[in-house]
Design an enzyme around this catalytic site. Structure first.
Site, PDB file in Angstrom:
ATOM      1  N   SER A  41     -29.599 -14.477   4.138  1.00 42.89           N
ATOM      2  CA  SER A  41     -30.922 -13.971   4.649  1.00 42.89           C
ATOM      3  C   SER A  41     -31.688 -13.271   3.670  1.00 42.89           C
ATOM      4  CB  SER A  41     -30.486 -12.793   5.601  1.00 42.89           C
ATOM      5  OG  SER A  41     -31.400 -12.512   6.536  1.00 42.89           O
ATOM      6  N   LYS A  85     -28.744 -19.005   6.105  1.00 40.58           N
ATOM      7  CA  LYS A  85     -29.280 -18.375   7.464  1.00 40.58           C
ATOM      8  C   LYS A  85     -30.791 -17.900   7.223  1.00 40.58           C
ATOM      9  CE  LYS A  85     -28.799 -15.465  10.998  1.00 40.58           C
ATOM     10  NZ  LYS A  85     -30.172 -15.181  11.249  1.00 40.58           N
ATOM     11  N   ASP A 107     -38.981 -19.700  -7.256  1.00 37.96           N
ATOM     12  CA  ASP A 107     -40.526 -20.188  -7.015  1.00 37.96           C
ATOM     13  C   ASP A 107     -41.192 -19.593  -7.973  1.00 37.96           C
ATOM     14  OD1 ASP A 107     -39.316 -21.802  -4.803  1.00 37.96           O
ATOM     15  OD2 ASP A 107     -39.958 -20.404  -3.306  1.00 37.96           O
TER      16      ASP A 107
END
Length: 698
Positions: free
Chosen positions: A472, A497, A483
Site C-alpha cells: 500500500s 495492494k 519513477d
C-alpha cells in the site's frame, strides 16, 4: 482385531443405519431459511456494487457460474463432503444465480447450504464413531500416503471413496499428534474434541451465517477486498484488521480448517516477540503460562480471536505450524504477552552501518519505517508538534547528516502501509515538489496527490529496501522513488495492494467496497504486480502464497496516462553493473548462502504432492530435515567464525531465545548491509557529485 484398511463401516452404511436415527444428528440437523431482512439486504448489496464498485460489474451468466463455483468452494474447499453426483445435481443453479440476485431470491443459497450441512454433520458423527473404535485399527506401519493439496482434486465418485479419504486424513492427524509426543489414545481424544467442537458449531449455525457466506461468494467475484459484513462482524470489524489495541497485534484470516497469520502489526506484541510469522497456522491456544492448550483447528475465525484476545500484560500461548514447516507435525509453541500497540513504538528509527571499501571508510544511514502513521487527533487540533512518519524521518535525516553519512537506506520491509497523506509527504522529503501518486475512482476520474514543499531534506544517494510484505503506502513511496530515479529499489517484489476500500453502512450490516485504484506517476498500477526492485534479493516468501497475486479475483495490473515528472538521475546504465557486483557479493556471503539453501529446501518440500502415513518414513523425513537445518546453520556459523551447534535441540533453543529478543542491529542485518554496499557501489560509479563531496546533484 481389524486392521486400519478394514476399519469402520462405510459412510453410506453408517448413515443409513446407526447415524440417521442417532440423537447426535437429530440434535444438530436443522433446515435454515432466509430471515425477512435478507432479501432486502441482498437488493441493497447488489445496487451498491452495480453503482459503486471500481470495476463497473455486470451481473450475468458468467458471474453466476463464477459465483456458483466460489460458493461451493467456500463450503467444501477440499472436496471432502460431496460426491460427483451431488455436485452434478447442483448444476441447475450454475447459470441462475444472477437472476436470483436480481430478484432477491435466496432459495438456491439455502438449498445448497442445507444439503452441505446435512453431509457435514453426518460425516462428523461418522468420524466420531471411527475414533471410538480400538486404537489398534490404526496401522502406522502400512505403506500408504495422503494427497497434501486437494484444491484441484476431482470430486469423489462415491461415499465409499470419501470414507477412504477420511480414514487417511484422520490417520494423518493421529500420526502428526503422535510424532508431536502424544500417545495414540491422547491423540484420539484430541481429535474427538476437535470434531465434537465442529459438530457443536454446526448446530449453532444461523441463517445470518449462510447469508453472509453466500453474499461474499457474490461480492468477492469482483475482487478479494469487497466483502459483506454481517451485523456481528461489522461490530467486530477490528477482528479482520488486528486483534484490537490490547491484543497481540496480528491480522488473521481463515485458511480452510486453520486460522492463518496474514501480517503482524508493526511494533505490536507479536512483532516484538519475533516468533510469530506471516503464513503461520494456529493449531491451539492456551491462557497464561500453564493453562490448557485448546485445539482450535476448524473453529470460526471470531471464536479463535476471542481466545487470543485478552487483558493487557497477560500471556497467551499459541501452538503453530510455521509457514516454513514441511508438514503439519512440525509444530512449536510460543508465548506472547498481550499489550497495547503504542504510536511511539511504531515510530521511524535510525541506525548507522559502518563499512570499509578499498581502505576508505563509509557511514551509511538507515531509517526503518514500520508503518505510515500520523496522529490525526493532534493534527486536527492544530498541534504544531503532532507526530507523523514524515516529520520523524525529517528529524532523523538531520541527525544522520550531522553524523556525516555518505548514503541513506530507507527500510520498508514488512511495512503494510497506513496513511496515504504520509506516503505523499515522505516522497516530498527527497524531491523538489511534484506528484507522488494518482488515484482513479469508479467514475474513471483521476486525482493527483502532489507534494508542494519546494525544500529537499536529503539529496544524497539512496536505496529503498522492500520485501513481499511491503504494501500500500510503502509501494506508493517506493514506486515514486523509482519513477523519479531518486533511489535504487532493492529487495523483494512488494505485496501488490493497489486498491482503495470504503466502508458503507447498510440497514443490516456493512459493505466494504473497492472504489478506487492507486497508480504511480509513471502511469503503472501498484495493484497485483506491486513494485519490482531494480536489484532483487532472494526471499523466503512464496508469491503464490503471500501477496495480492495469490488472492482469487484480484484486480489486474494496468496503466493509465503518466504524469510529467522530473528525473533526478539515470540509473539505466548502472543497474546491470550494480546487480553483477551484488551477485558476486552474495555468492560468498554466509547469510545469503544460508538463505538460498533455505529457499531450495522449502521449495523442495512445497513440490511434494503426498505425505507418507508410515510412521518410520515420517520420522526419517523429520530427522533428515532437522539434520539438514543443523548442517546449514553450522555452515553459516563456521563461515562467520562462530561456534557450531552440537544438536538440533541446542540450535532450536538458541533460535527461540534470539527471536524473543529485540530486533538485531542494522550492522548484523545482511539485507541492510548489502543495501549499504550497493550505495557504496553507486558512489564509486557516479562521477557527478555535489559540493558536499558525496551527494548526488538534484
Amino acid at each position: 482385531m481389524l486392521s486400519f484398511a478394514l476399519g469402520a463401516a462405510s459412510y453410506s452404511e453408517t448413515t443409513t443405519a446407526a447415524i440417521s436415527d442417532s440423537i447426535e444428528v437429530k440434535d444438530y440437523l436443522t433446515t435454515l431459511s432466509p430471515d425477512n431482512i435478507h432479501p432486502k439486504t441482498n437488493r441493497e448489496i447488489v445496487l451498491s456494487l452495480l453503482k459503486g464498485h471500481y470495476s463497473s460489474p455486470t451481473i450475468d451468466d458468467t458471474l453466476s457460474s463464477h459465483m456458483f463455483d466460489s460458493y461451493l468452494k467456500s463450503l467444501d474447499p477440499n472436496k471432502l463432503y460431496w460426491t460427483k453426483s451431488e455436485i452434478k445435481a447442483f448444476q441447475k443453479y450454475r447459470l441462475n444465480l444472477d437472476n436470483a440476485l436480481l430478484t432477491n431470491d435466496l432459495s438456491a443459497a439455502f438449498d445448497i447450504f442445507n444439503q452441505y450441512q446435512n453431509k457435514m454433520i453426518h460425516r462428523m458423527v461418522w468420524v466420531q464413531e471411527l475414533l471410538a473404535k480400538e486404537a489398534s485399527i490404526w496401522d502406522f506401519e502400512k505403506k500408504e500416503s495422503l494427497v497434501i493439496d486437494r484444491e484441484d482434486a476431482k470430486w469423489a465418485e462415491t461415499d465409499e471413496e470419501l470414507d477412504e479419504l477420511w480414514k487417511k486424513r484422520i490417520k494423518n492427524s493421529l500420526l502428526g499428534l503422535k510424532l508431536a509426543g502424544k500417545t495414540v489414545e491422547e491423540a484420539t481424544e484430541t481429535l474427538q474434541k476437535r470434531f465434537k467442537n465442529q459438530l457443536h458449531r454446526a448446530g449453532q449455525t444461523k441463517s445470518e451465517d449462510v447469508f453472509e457466506l453466500y453474499m461474499n461468494a457474490f461480492t468477492m467475484t469482483f475482487d478479494p477486498h469487497t466483502n459483506y459484513l454481517s451485523p456481528r462482524d461489522a461490530e467486530n470489524f477490528d477482528i479482520n484488521m488486528s486483534l484490537s489495541l490490547e491484543g497481540i497485534g496480528a491480522v488473521l484470516q481463515s485458511d480452510n480448517e486453520f486460522t492463518k497469520v496474514v501480517r503482524l502489526i508493526a511494533a505490536g506484541p507479536a512483532d516484538k516477540a519475533g516468533e510469530l510469522k506471516p503464513g503461520d497456522r494456529i493449531v491451539s491456544v492456551g491462557q497464561d503460562e500453564t493453562g490448557e492448550m485448546v485445539d482450535v483447528v476448524g473453529e470460526r475465525l471470531d471464536d479463535v480471536v476471542k481466545k487470543i484476545r485478552g487483558k493487557r500484560d497477560t500471556t497467551v500461548r499459541l501452538e503453530i505450524i510455521p509457514a516454513s514447516a514441511s508438514d503439519i507435525t512440525q509444530t512449536k509453541t510460543i508465548s506472547i504477552v498481550r499489550n497495547k500497540v503504542k504510536l511511539e513504538e511504531q515510530s521511524a528509527q535510525k541506525d548507522i552501518i559502518e563499512l570499509t571499501r578499498n581502505g576508505e571508510s563509509y557511514k551509511i544511514g538507515v531509517i526503518n519505517i514500520p508503518t505510515f502513521y500520523m496522529d490525526f487527533e493532534a493534527y486536527r487540533k492544530r498541534d504544531p508538534n503532532y507526530k507523523s512518519t514524515s516529520r520523524d524521518v525529517k528529524r532523523l535525516i538531520g541527525e544522520l547528516e550531522q553524523e556525516g553519512i555518505d548514503g541513506l537506506v530507507i527500510d520498508l520491509r514488512n511495512n503494510g502501509g497506513g496513511s496515504l497523506f504520509e506516503a505523499r509527504e515522505l516522497t516530498g522529503l527527497f524531491i523538489k515538489q511534484g506528484p507522488a501518486v494518482q488515484v482513479r475512482y469508479t467514475d474513471q476520474k483521476v486525482e493527483v496527490h502532489t507534494n508542494d514543499d519546494p525544500n529537499v531534506y536529503y539529496n544524497g544517494p539512496m536505496t529503498v529496501l522492500v520485501n513481499r510484505l511491503s504494501a500500500s503506502a510503502s509501494e506508493i513511496f517506493a514506486g515514486a522513488m523509482q519513477d523519479y530515479k531518486r533511489a535504487i529499489i532493492v529487495g523483494g517484489q512488494t505485496f501488490g495492494k493497489g486498491t482503495v476500500q470504503s466502508l458503507q453502512r447498510l440497514r443490516h450490516g456493512e459493505l466494504k467496497l473497492t472504489q478506487a485504484k492507486f497508480y504511480r506517476i509513471s502511469g503503472q498500477s501498484t495493484q497485483e504486480q506491486g513494485v519490482i526492485p531494480d536489484i532483487i534479493y532472494p526471499s523466503l516468501y512464496d508469491k503464490d502464497v503471500v501477496g495480492e497475486s495469490s488472492l482469487e479475483n484480484a484486480l489486474p495490473w494496468d496503466t493509465i496516462r503518466p504524469i510529467h515528472h522530473k528525473k533526478y538521475g539515470d540509473f539505466s546504465g548502472l543497474i546491470s553493473t550494480l546487480d553483477a557486483r551484488h551477485q558476486r557479493r552474495i555468492e560468498s556471503n554466509p547469510d545469503f548462502q544460508y538463505l538460498n539453501k533455505q529457499i531450495e529446501r522449502i521449495n523442495e518440500q512445497r513440490e511434494k504432492e503426498h505425505v507418507s502415513l508410515n510412521e518410520q518414513e515420517r520420522k526419517a523425513e523429520r530427522e533428515s530435515l532437522e539434520l539438514t537445518s543443523l548442517e546449514l546453520e553450522n555452515q553459516r556459523r563456521k563461515a562467520k567464525g562462530e561456534a557450531a551447534f552440537k544438536t538440533v535441540e541446542e540450535m532450536n533453543e538458541f533460535n527461540s531465545n534470539q527471536e524473543s529478543t529485540d530486533k538485531k542491529p542494522a550492522q548484523d542485518d545482511a539485507a541492510l548491509v548489502e543495501s549499504s554496499e550497493i550505495l557504496i557501489d553507486i558512489l564509486s560509479l557516479t562521477p557527478q557529485v555535489a559540493d558536499n563531496g558525496r551527494a548526488l546533484k538534484l
